[in-house]
Design an enzyme around this catalytic site. Sequence first.
Site, PDB file in Angstrom:
ATOM      1  N   ASP A  67       0.827  -1.222   0.000  1.00 20.30           N
ATOM      2  CA  ASP A  67       0.000   0.000   0.000  1.00 20.30           C
ATOM      3  C   ASP A  67       0.859   1.268   0.000  1.00 20.30           C
ATOM      4  O   ASP A  67       0.334   2.375  -0.062  1.00 20.30           O
ATOM      5  CB  ASP A  67      -1.002   0.003   1.166  1.00 20.30           C
ATOM      6  CG  ASP A  67      -0.363  -0.097   2.546  1.00 20.30           C
ATOM      7  OD1 ASP A  67       0.595  -0.867   2.709  1.00 20.30           O
ATOM      8  OD2 ASP A  67      -0.831   0.601   3.464  1.00 20.30           O
ATOM      9  N   HIS A  68       2.172   1.089   0.013  1.00 17.83           N
ATOM     10  CA  HIS A  68       3.069   2.256  -0.022  1.00 17.83           C
ATOM     11  C   HIS A  68       3.938   2.311  -1.274  1.00 17.83           C
ATOM     12  O   HIS A  68       4.595   3.323  -1.521  1.00 17.83           O
ATOM     13  CB  HIS A  68       3.953   2.270   1.234  1.00 17.83           C
ATOM     14  CG  HIS A  68       3.161   2.432   2.490  1.00 17.83           C
ATOM     15  ND1 HIS A  68       3.125   3.615   3.205  1.00 17.83           N
ATOM     16  CD2 HIS A  68       2.315   1.576   3.131  1.00 17.83           C
ATOM     17  CE1 HIS A  68       2.315   3.466   4.244  1.00 17.83           C
ATOM     18  NE2 HIS A  68       1.803   2.238   4.221  1.00 17.83           N
ATOM     19  N   HIS A 269      -3.360   7.560   7.245  1.00 13.25           N
ATOM     20  CA  HIS A 269      -3.353   6.089   7.242  1.00 13.25           C
ATOM     21  C   HIS A 269      -4.509   5.583   8.112  1.00 13.25           C
ATOM     22  O   HIS A 269      -4.329   4.809   9.059  1.00 13.25           O
ATOM     23  CB  HIS A 269      -1.988   5.571   7.757  1.00 13.25           C
ATOM     24  CG  HIS A 269      -1.655   4.174   7.317  1.00 13.25           C
ATOM     25  ND1 HIS A 269      -2.044   3.070   8.019  1.00 13.25           N
ATOM     26  CD2 HIS A 269      -0.967   3.706   6.247  1.00 13.25           C
ATOM     27  CE1 HIS A 269      -1.596   1.974   7.414  1.00 13.25           C
ATOM     28  NE2 HIS A 269      -0.941   2.336   6.325  1.00 13.25           N
TER      29      HIS A 269
END
Length: 311
Positions: A67-68, A269
């Site tokens: 997800d990064h 986040h």
Amino acid sequence: MELLFLGTGSGVPSKGRNVSAIALQLLEERGATWLFDCGEATQHQILHTSVRPRRIERIFITHLHGDHIFGLPGLLGSRSFQGGETPLFVYGPAGIRSFVETALTVSGTRLKYELHIEEFTEGVVFEDEQFIVTAKLLDHGLPSYGFRIVEKDLPGTLLVDELRALGVKPGPIYQQIKRGELVTLDNGTVIDGRKFVAPPKKGRVVVMMGDTRYCEASVELAKQADVLVHEATFSAEEAHLAHDYYHSTTLQAAEVAKRAEVKQLILTHISSRYQGEMCERLVEEAKTIFPNVALAFDFSSFPIIRKGNDE
Ligand SMILES: [Zn+2]
Ligand SMILES: [Zn+2]
């Protein structure tokens, strides 16, 4: 200097929040954009903003969770298609090089610009005459780092009005004065240049945390920052989940902000379980510990003003 949030969700994208990416706009400072993390579809998010991929100069990756980083190959390729010709620097933990090179090679993607990939551990990641960026290891399932971005102080301006009042006219003598030298005027008076220069302008400090549990390293890295961007994947009552999944709660992020004595805390986040009014509750929780807190949404922007002078 401005922070622009491109993705503020945790783990998987939701309708309201894409996965992680934050732009640090340095247009006035250096005509460039720096990116922190690049989750999937970051380039789609960028389409809704004034960010220009060819202006992206540096990309800092906190850690290698999907997800990064899954948006990185696509963005690198599009930057080339869209006329990006200036070099691009990507900084990430060990493994970032093979991830990017493999994705570009197997897809036959050729870039029209120089791509420099640098793998870092703790310490100085980047430095020039304007900024220094350092990294510190946090506490997460994979090695995850926080970045401290420090703008170096700017020299003070010349106090022109005071010089004019003394009858000192502009000319090469102004340079001598600005250097703080002792200068003899036409009438024989000696003046001390140092008294005619304003104090240096304090540079700004922004701290971007990767995913992490509450840890001492965060407090050290964030010391007296102007802005701290911290994950708050969970609400206070889900502390056990935060611990099990190596994430933080609202209260833990606020505790870091308080102990580090930062000026402003921005939460990001955020788990997709929190929607609408529940997001306000997350902010209220954090406020019980640290008052100056905001929760980022996709496309939220926060100007970072230089403190302590009139600019
Ligand atoms: Zn994450
Ligand atoms: Zn992670």
